[in-house]
Write an enzyme that holds these catalytic residues in place. Structure first.
Site, PDB file in Angstrom:
ATOM      1  N   LYS A  42       0.848  -1.191   0.000  1.00 18.43           N
ATOM      2  CA  LYS A  42       0.000   0.000   0.000  1.00 18.43           C
ATOM      3  C   LYS A  42       0.885   1.244   0.000  1.00 18.43           C
ATOM      4  O   LYS A  42       1.870   1.290   0.746  1.00 18.43           O
ATOM      5  CB  LYS A  42      -0.905  -0.036   1.243  1.00 18.43           C
ATOM      6  CG  LYS A  42      -1.967   1.057   1.288  1.00 18.43           C
ATOM      7  CD  LYS A  42      -2.861   0.913   2.523  1.00 18.43           C
ATOM      8  CE  LYS A  42      -3.987   1.932   2.544  1.00 18.43           C
ATOM      9  NZ  LYS A  42      -4.866   1.787   3.728  1.00 18.43           N
ATOM     10  N   SER A  69      -9.933   2.045   2.707  1.00 16.41           N
ATOM     11  CA  SER A  69      -9.003   2.715   1.836  1.00 16.41           C
ATOM     12  C   SER A  69      -8.020   1.798   1.093  1.00 16.41           C
ATOM     13  O   SER A  69      -7.467   2.212   0.084  1.00 16.41           O
ATOM     14  CB  SER A  69      -8.188   3.721   2.652  1.00 16.41           C
ATOM     15  OG  SER A  69      -7.380   3.066   3.604  1.00 16.41           O
ATOM     16  N   SER A 101     -10.365  -0.118   6.910  1.00 19.07           N
ATOM     17  CA  SER A 101      -9.690  -0.006   5.612  1.00 19.07           C
ATOM     18  C   SER A 101      -8.995  -1.262   5.106  1.00 19.07           C
ATOM     19  O   SER A 101      -8.551  -1.296   3.959  1.00 19.07           O
ATOM     20  CB  SER A 101      -8.679   1.132   5.647  1.00 19.07           C
ATOM     21  OG  SER A 101      -9.325   2.373   5.536  1.00 19.07           O
TER      22      SER A 101
END
Lengths: 492, 95
Positions: free
Chosen positions: A78, A158, A182
């Site tokens: 990420k 997210s 997330s």
């Protein structure tokens, strides 16, 4: 032979050790898949050259019988984890030019264990969002679409790029971070597994901060076993994070015994929210039946303050965000907009550098922390947070683990919820409570909705009891037997 | 509580985020909506409840008070938008 990109992390690990294929071949297959999947917009930065170099090193290690736990396994990271020498953007314009001179502890641990970096994946800007639509680099496509419908679905957020990469099989696994859901919500939307460990298990050092009392890293994988393997490498005490817990990291893979006989599973009634789609309720009931059939004892439990978790979160998280994001001032790193004086430079930089949702949260956070409102909002929320944590403590006196849906719907269409911030926030209604209490939670793919989209179930455990969470998740996974895969429409 | 335009101006200034005049009404509406949502917390009696200060119960770790890192001027300046002679530079603040 199964295609190399279809292997689980565990299968790839065992295949490499048995020398059925090389780490270079495995990396190549994933890099090719990553390039073919560009229409999904999952990556912000691809790092094929680094992947090749790391894979070559892994092949040398394997050849001399010196393989580390994740040797040669290609992962997506990420773009919230700082990676030395590789641009780290947090999907924000304000960090667009930022190249860290240091490595986050979690990624360093993964590289120390032999993992291979494919690149940095997309996310909601500063991890603020539930649909990956707030990224400065554009939204991520969910690999899943309704059969016969070419409308774009959101991957959740997210950690949307992470979830898409794992689901569409161009990374064996990915790192995610979870502040209010997330990891778990995108895992549910994309039909994969995602675990947020107990707060303090994974070091936050080098992870771009959003809300420091909630942020926690975790793995996103296709199986529970893969999550257990990767989690072990990610966890561990770090003196560079003052909230990192100094505790032995168990061999999580060994916790997957498949035996949950006598385990007490709580069903929190308050999670049956108004307007919940019937199929979410149905999959939840099915999940409970599966656990019962495996010998678990089901028990209704009460978590009376559940409905107040989201409003609490939307005070605490923006408050912490407004202080954490004060560092982006155009002076030390990132974007700078010229201004006639210092204040004009600050205001201009932050206005053009942050996107709409981030600006909104900074303003709300600034307001709830401002003189005269601090007690009424921020302190009040922290008091309610104490009560929410107490709710869980009481529940865990009676049960060992809680079973809930992960999200109140399957993946929604792009643009469906962007007009109304509150509608977007409601996505996290089932994941936020455990975040506020710092508890471990996992999402396991449990089935498909009537229109062919994945649905997830969540298990929440006691603090530091990831082993029970994973063990139960393993049983759930086996019973659900989720073998569906997204159609590879992006390859046409 | 509903936020008005003047309050939006004030908090935008505190947060050092420039907000265009034409955006202020819209933003006041959005932020008021969020505030109305979070004000549900007023329904809960929190008398005598300690605010949470640490999400997991653990003592703050301590270490010896000595320098363990440093000498990284180049690293620290590597991402500076503007720098001169080993310093960050900013627009003039003193006339």
């Amino acid at each position: 032979m199964t295609s190399l990109t279809d292997l689980t992390l565990a299968e790839a690990r065992d295949g490499l050790r048995a020398k059925k294929f090389s780490a270079a071949e495995l990396a190549r297959a994933h890099v090719d898949a990553m390039i073919a999947a560009r229409p999904l917009n999952a990556f912000i930065s691809e790092t094929p050259v680094i992947a090749k170099a790391m894979a070559d090193e892994s092949d040398k290690r394997i050849a001399r019988g010196d393989a580390r736990p994740l040797e040669g396994l290609p992962l997506a990271i990420k773009d919230l984890f700082c990676t030395k020498g590789v641009r780290t953007t947090a999907a924000s314009h304000i960090l667009e030019p930022f190249v860290p001179t240091y490595e986050s502890t979690v990624t360093q641990k993964l590289w120390n264990d032999g993992a291979v970096m494919l690149g940095k994946v997309n996310l909601d800007e500063f991890a603020m969002g539930s649909s990956n639509e707030t990224s400065y680099f554009g939204p991520v496509e969910n690999p899943w679409r309704k059969p016969g419908d070419n409308k774009s679905r959101v991957p959740g957020g997210s950690s949307g790029g992470s979830a898409a990469a794992v689901s569409a099989r161009f990374a064996l696994a990915a790192t995610g971070t979870d502040t209010g859901g997330s990891i778990r919500q995108p895992a549910a939307f994309c039909g994969i597994v995602g675990i947020k460990p107990t707060y303090g298990r994974c070091s936050r050092f080098g992870i771009v901060a959003f809300a420091s009392s909630l942020d926690q890293a975790g793995p996103m994988t296709r199986t529970v076993k893969d999550a257990a393997i990767m989690l072990r490498s990610m966890c561990g005490f770090d003196p560079k994070d003052s909230t990192s817990v100094d505790m032995a990291v168990p061999d999580f893979e060994k916790a997957l015994t498949g035996n949950i006989r006598g385990l007490k599973v709580g069903i929190p009634e308050e999670y049956r929210v108004d307007g919940m789609p019937k199929e979410i309720e149905a999959i939840w009931t099915k999940g409970a039946e599966w656990l019962k059939a495996a010998g678990a004892i089901l028990k209704p439990v009460k978590l009376p303050l559940t409905k107040y978790a989201l409003p609490t979160y939307y005070i605490v998280a923006p408050a912490e965000c407004s202080s954490n994001l004060a560092r982006y001032d155009g002076v030390r790193f990132g974007l700078r907009e010229k201004g006639e004086d210092l204040t004009a430079m600050y205001e201009g930089t932050r206005a053009s550098g942050f996107g709409r949702e981030v600006r909104r949260r900074i303003l709300i956070g600034t307001y709830v922390l401002s003189a005269g409102y601090y007690d009424a909002y921020y302190l009040k929320a922290q008091r309610v947070r104490t009560l929410i944590a107490r709710d869980f403590e009481n529940a865990f006196k009676e049960v060992d683990v809680l079973l809930t849906p992960t999200a109140p719907s399957s993946a929604f269409a792009r643009g469906e919820k962007t007009a109304d911030p509150i509608a977007m926030y409601l996505n996290d209604v089932f994941t936020v409570p455990a975040s506020l209490a710092g508890l471990p939670g996992i999402s396991v793919p449990a089935g498909l909705s009537s229109d062919g989209l994945p649905l997830g179930l969540q298990l929440i455990g006691r603090a530091y009891d990831e082993e029970t969470v994973l063990r139960t998740a393993g049983v759930l996974e086996q019973a659900a037997n989720f073998t569906a895969k997204p159609q590879t429409w992006w390859k046409q | 509580m509903a936020l008005d335009k003047a309050t939006v101006t004030k908090i935008a200034r505190l947060a050092r985020v420039r907000v265009a005049e034409s955006d202020k009404d819209g933003l006041a509406g959005e932020l008021s909506g969020i505030l109305a949502f979070i004000e549900q917390l007023n329904e809960i009696d929190t008398k005598g409840v300690e605010p949470m200060t640490s999400v997991v119960a653990m003592p703050l770790p301590r270490r010896e008070d000595k320098v363990t890192d440093g000498g990284k001027q180049d690293d620290i300046l590597a991402n500076a938008p503007e720098k001169t002679a080993g310093f960050f530079t900013i627009p003039k603040v003193i006339e």
